[in-house]
Scaffold this active site. Structure first.
Site, PDB file in Angstrom:
ATOM      1  CB  CYS A 184      -0.912   0.000   1.226  1.00 57.25           C
ATOM      2  SG  CYS A 184      -2.084   1.386   1.237  1.00 57.25           S
ATOM      3  CG  ASP A 207      -0.820   4.039   5.289  1.00 58.24           C
ATOM      4  OD1 ASP A 207       0.064   4.552   6.003  1.00 58.24           O
ATOM      5  OD2 ASP A 207      -2.027   4.029   5.599  1.00 58.24           O
ATOM      6  NE  ARG A 244      -0.893   4.907   8.712  1.00 57.13           N
ATOM      7  CZ  ARG A 244      -2.169   4.674   8.999  1.00 57.13           C
ATOM      8  NH1 ARG A 244      -2.611   4.869  10.239  1.00 57.13           N
ATOM      9  NH2 ARG A 244      -3.013   4.253   8.073  1.00 57.13           N
ATOM     10  CG  HIS A 274      -1.648  -1.056   5.883  1.00 54.82           C
ATOM     11  ND1 HIS A 274      -2.298  -0.121   6.650  1.00 54.82           N
ATOM     12  CD2 HIS A 274      -1.773  -0.633   4.606  1.00 54.82           C
ATOM     13  CE1 HIS A 274      -2.789   0.825   5.857  1.00 54.82           C
ATOM     14  NE2 HIS A 274      -2.486   0.536   4.618  1.00 54.82           N
ATOM     15  CB  CYS A 318      -5.829  -0.669   4.433  1.00 58.88           C
ATOM     16  SG  CYS A 318      -5.457   0.006   2.801  1.00 58.88           S
TER      17      CYS A 318
HETATM   18 CO    CO Z   1      -3.505   1.215   2.965  1.00 55.02          CO
END
Ligand code: CO
Length: 213
Positions: free
Chosen positions: A42, A44, A46, A98, A101
């Site tokens: 992803c 993302d 993080r 994750h 999400c």
């Molecule tokens: Co995500």
């Protein structure tokens, strides 16, 4: 210091630190990359692929998008996959979702968000396929996290369905496709134990051979 200056400052410090620890580090990387792993994860912020796996530059080929999806006609993802499998000859492809999400969460809600709804559409289909199990979970966060796991399993199969991966297998090239889910709250990856290392697990219609000239 401005936001951008901070990045340049960090970059200089990082490069100096790398050279101090290993003076030949960048020279070796200039010559070639030789990663054993392709990460499909992803976007993302993080979920930093190299950091999570403790891998240096050169060790992990990376493709990231919203909700770690493998669409069958996504030229970007397919180009990465082809290069990784046919030229870099990675041994492992790791699809990493994750928990929590935001992309998966958006695809579980009734409101439209715009263009991203088209991108996230396959997640709604996965929900529908598993509706009984998902609807049985009252807690919204737990339901989301099960969806994150189901999404990873589905994307592992999507990688395996590509002609790129199937041709690698028919050439006898060792290649495993794994599914992981990363926990933002504890920093640990969890193996979904859905590794695919051959076409046997695919439905017959998805097993294909290269066309003869
Ligand atoms: Co995500």
């Amino acid at each position: 210091m401005s936001d951008m200056e901070r990045l340049f400052e960090n970059n200089r410090a990082w490069a100096i630190g790398k050279l101090k620890a290993d003076p030949g580090f960048f020279d070796r990387l200039t010559a070639q990359q030789n990663p054993d792993f392709l990460w499909i994860g992803c976007a993302d912020s993080r979920v930093p692929a190299n950091e999570i796996c403790g891998l240096d530059p050169g060790e992990l080929f990376v493709h990231r998008n919203v909700a770690n999806l493998v669409h069958p006609a996504d030229m970007n993802c397919l180009a990465v996959l082809q290069y990784a499998v046919e030229f870099l000859k990675v041994k492992h492809i790791i699809v990493t979702g994750h928990y929590g999400c935001g992309g998966v969460r958006a695809a579980m809600r009734p409101e439209q968000l715009g263009l991203i709804d088209h991108w996230l559409r396959p997640i709604r289909d996965i929900y529908e396929k598993n509706r009984d199990d998902l609807d049985a979970i009252i807690d919204e966060y737990k339901r989301l996290n099960l969806m994150c796991e189901l999404n990873v399993r589905e994307q592992v199969i999507n990688v395996a369905k590509t002609t790129i991966v199937q041709n690698a297998w028919s050439r006898g090239q060792p290649l495993k496709v794994h599914g992981w889910v990363y926990g933002i709250s504890n920093g640990l990856v969890r193996d979904m134990e859905c590794t695919v290392d051959g076409p046997e697990r695919l439905e017959a219609i998805h097993r294909t051979l290269p066309s003869k000239p």
